[in-house]
Design a protein around this motif. Sequence first.
Motif, PDB file in Angstrom:
ATOM      1  N   ALA A  43      -3.724   2.882 -28.098  1.00 36.03           N
ATOM      2  CA  ALA A  43      -2.741   2.773 -29.184  1.00 36.03           C
ATOM      3  C   ALA A  43      -1.533   3.659 -28.902  1.00 36.03           C
ATOM      4  N   TYR A  44      -1.763   4.846 -28.370  1.00 35.34           N
ATOM      5  CA  TYR A  44      -0.662   5.745 -28.042  1.00 35.34           C
ATOM      6  C   TYR A  44       0.227   5.144 -26.941  1.00 35.34           C
ATOM      7  N   ILE A  45      -0.385   4.492 -25.967  1.00 34.59           N
ATOM      8  CA  ILE A  45       0.398   3.853 -24.903  1.00 34.59           C
ATOM      9  C   ILE A  45       1.269   2.754 -25.479  1.00 34.59           C
ATOM     10  N   ILE A  46       0.700   1.942 -26.370  1.00 34.02           N
ATOM     11  CA  ILE A  46       1.465   0.857 -26.991  1.00 34.02           C
ATOM     12  C   ILE A  46       2.605   1.424 -27.824  1.00 34.02           C
ATOM     13  N   LEU A  47       2.318   2.425 -28.642  1.00 32.04           N
ATOM     14  CA  LEU A  47       3.361   3.010 -29.486  1.00 32.04           C
ATOM     15  C   LEU A  47       4.459   3.655 -28.650  1.00 32.04           C
ATOM     16  N   ASN A  48       4.086   4.244 -27.532  1.00 32.77           N
ATOM     17  CA  ASN A  48       5.071   4.843 -26.636  1.00 32.77           C
ATOM     18  C   ASN A  48       5.939   3.761 -25.987  1.00 32.77           C
ATOM     19  N   ASP A  49       5.326   2.639 -25.584  1.00 37.08           N
ATOM     20  CA  ASP A  49       6.076   1.533 -24.977  1.00 37.08           C
ATOM     21  C   ASP A  49       7.038   0.891 -25.967  1.00 37.08           C
ATOM     22  N   VAL A  68       2.510   8.191 -36.947  1.00 39.18           N
ATOM     23  CA  VAL A  68       2.541   6.725 -37.018  1.00 39.18           C
ATOM     24  C   VAL A  68       1.138   6.166 -36.821  1.00 39.18           C
ATOM     25  N   TYR A  69       0.413   6.685 -35.843  1.00 40.02           N
ATOM     26  CA  TYR A  69      -0.947   6.216 -35.578  1.00 40.02           C
ATOM     27  C   TYR A  69      -1.850   6.468 -36.781  1.00 40.02           C
ATOM     28  N   SER A  70      -1.731   7.632 -37.379  1.00 38.39           N
ATOM     29  CA  SER A  70      -2.543   7.949 -38.559  1.00 38.39           C
ATOM     30  C   SER A  70      -2.263   6.976 -39.703  1.00 38.39           C
ATOM     31  N   ASN A  71      -1.007   6.613 -39.875  1.00 40.32           N
ATOM     32  CA  ASN A  71      -0.663   5.655 -40.926  1.00 40.32           C
ATOM     33  C   ASN A  71      -1.193   4.254 -40.613  1.00 40.32           C
ATOM     34  N   LEU A  72      -1.205   3.884 -39.341  1.00 42.14           N
ATOM     35  CA  LEU A  72      -1.666   2.550 -38.950  1.00 42.14           C
ATOM     36  C   LEU A  72      -3.176   2.381 -39.081  1.00 42.14           C
ATOM     37  N   ILE A  73      -3.928   3.473 -39.022  1.00 43.51           N
ATOM     38  CA  ILE A  73      -5.383   3.380 -39.135  1.00 43.51           C
ATOM     39  C   ILE A  73      -5.897   4.049 -40.409  1.00 43.51           C
ATOM     40  N   ASP A  95      -2.378  -9.557 -34.527  1.00 40.49           N
ATOM     41  CA  ASP A  95      -3.604  -9.197 -35.241  1.00 40.49           C
ATOM     42  C   ASP A  95      -3.311  -7.938 -36.050  1.00 40.49           C
ATOM     43  N   GLU A  96      -3.371  -8.043 -37.363  1.00 39.44           N
ATOM     44  CA  GLU A  96      -3.013  -6.912 -38.214  1.00 39.44           C
ATOM     45  C   GLU A  96      -3.999  -5.750 -38.107  1.00 39.44           C
ATOM     46  N   ALA A  97      -5.185  -6.023 -37.613  1.00 38.57           N
ATOM     47  CA  ALA A  97      -6.190  -4.972 -37.470  1.00 38.57           C
ATOM     48  C   ALA A  97      -6.277  -4.468 -36.037  1.00 38.57           C
ATOM     49  N   CYS A  98      -5.263  -4.738 -35.240  1.00 38.33           N
ATOM     50  CA  CYS A  98      -5.338  -4.403 -33.814  1.00 38.33           C
ATOM     51  C   CYS A  98      -5.519  -2.912 -33.565  1.00 38.33           C
ATOM     52  N   PHE A  99      -4.889  -2.057 -34.356  1.00 34.67           N
ATOM     53  CA  PHE A  99      -5.010  -0.620 -34.129  1.00 34.67           C
ATOM     54  C   PHE A  99      -6.380  -0.094 -34.553  1.00 34.67           C
ATOM     55  N   MET A 103       0.677  -1.749 -44.580  1.00 34.11           N
ATOM     56  CA  MET A 103       1.200  -2.916 -43.914  1.00 34.11           C
ATOM     57  C   MET A 103       2.661  -2.733 -43.519  1.00 34.11           C
ATOM     58  N   THR A 104       3.397  -1.968 -44.280  1.00 35.05           N
ATOM     59  CA  THR A 104       4.810  -1.792 -43.947  1.00 35.05           C
ATOM     60  C   THR A 104       4.965  -1.053 -42.624  1.00 35.05           C
ATOM     61  N   GLN A 105       4.044  -0.146 -42.337  1.00 37.78           N
ATOM     62  CA  GLN A 105       4.112   0.590 -41.075  1.00 37.78           C
ATOM     63  C   GLN A 105       3.933  -0.370 -39.900  1.00 37.78           C
ATOM     64  N   LEU A 106       3.016  -1.312 -40.021  1.00 38.31           N
ATOM     65  CA  LEU A 106       2.800  -2.285 -38.954  1.00 38.31           C
ATOM     66  C   LEU A 106       4.021  -3.185 -38.804  1.00 38.31           C
ATOM     67  N   ASN A 107       4.625  -3.563 -39.905  1.00 36.83           N
ATOM     68  CA  ASN A 107       5.846  -4.382 -39.839  1.00 36.83           C
ATOM     69  C   ASN A 107       6.974  -3.628 -39.142  1.00 36.83           C
ATOM     70  N   GLU A 108       7.074  -2.341 -39.405  1.00 35.86           N
ATOM     71  CA  GLU A 108       8.090  -1.530 -38.736  1.00 35.86           C
ATOM     72  C   GLU A 108       7.836  -1.475 -37.231  1.00 35.86           C
ATOM     73  N   VAL A 109       6.580  -1.360 -36.849  1.00 33.90           N
ATOM     74  CA  VAL A 109       6.226  -1.327 -35.425  1.00 33.90           C
ATOM     75  C   VAL A 109       6.566  -2.657 -34.773  1.00 33.90           C
ATOM     76  N   LYS A 110       6.292  -3.766 -35.477  1.00 38.31           N
ATOM     77  CA  LYS A 110       6.632  -5.090 -34.945  1.00 38.31           C
ATOM     78  C   LYS A 110       8.142  -5.230 -34.757  1.00 38.31           C
ATOM     79  N   ILE A 111       8.905  -4.765 -35.729  1.00 38.26           N
ATOM     80  CA  ILE A 111      10.369  -4.836 -35.636  1.00 38.26           C
ATOM     81  C   ILE A 111      10.869  -3.983 -34.474  1.00 38.26           C
ATOM     82  N   MET A 112      10.278  -2.800 -34.312  1.00 33.36           N
ATOM     83  CA  MET A 112      10.684  -1.939 -33.200  1.00 33.36           C
ATOM     84  C   MET A 112      10.380  -2.594 -31.858  1.00 33.36           C
ATOM     85  N   ASN A 113       9.252  -3.292 -31.770  1.00 30.73           N
ATOM     86  CA  ASN A 113       8.894  -3.972 -30.530  1.00 30.73           C
ATOM     87  C   ASN A 113       9.871  -5.121 -30.252  1.00 30.73           C
ATOM     88  N   ASP A 114      10.200  -5.893 -31.280  1.00 29.93           N
ATOM     89  CA  ASP A 114      11.166  -6.992 -31.103  1.00 29.93           C
ATOM     90  C   ASP A 114      12.533  -6.455 -30.685  1.00 29.93           C
TER      91      ASP A 114
END
Length: 147
Positions: A49-55, A66-71, A37-41, A1-12
């Motif tokens: 997912a790669y496009i989103i993470l790149n954006d 990062v993707y491996s950790n998210l799934i 949605d916490e299960a989005c990945f 879950m911390t990885q997803l929170n980090e991704v959310k913070i990076m997006n914000d």
Amino acid sequence: MTQLNEVKIMNDTMILYLKKLGMSYERNEIIRKILEDEACFLKMEKEDAYIILNDIGIQNENIDNVYSNLISNDVYYDLYKNGKIDENDDELIVRYKIYDTNNLFKKTKKIIKVTNGNETTNNAVIEYKESFFTKIFSKLQRFFSKK
């Protein structure tokens, strides 16, 4: 879950950065809604997912990690335990087997799902035990066939 929170913070942070530069941040707003949605990945294809993470701003060298950790299996199990996903959900693309912790060491039948095109079949694999006489016969047969 911390990885997803980090991704959310990076997006914000990316949204704030794009606002400050006066650039369009509409795409990142859409990503923010997806990340709610916490299960989005677990529900999207790897390429998406790669496009989103790149954006969001994750560099290409780190996207695989990062993707491996998210799934990961741990994330899947935590979401399952908290009732945020159902293992029979049709939207899930990434799935892991949920183990029964009470019966972890009991023998069970193995179920193998075989996918042929759009058709999925279940094949039960049952352990085959050779009888004592069959084992001896096969050993004798191998012994005499070598000579």
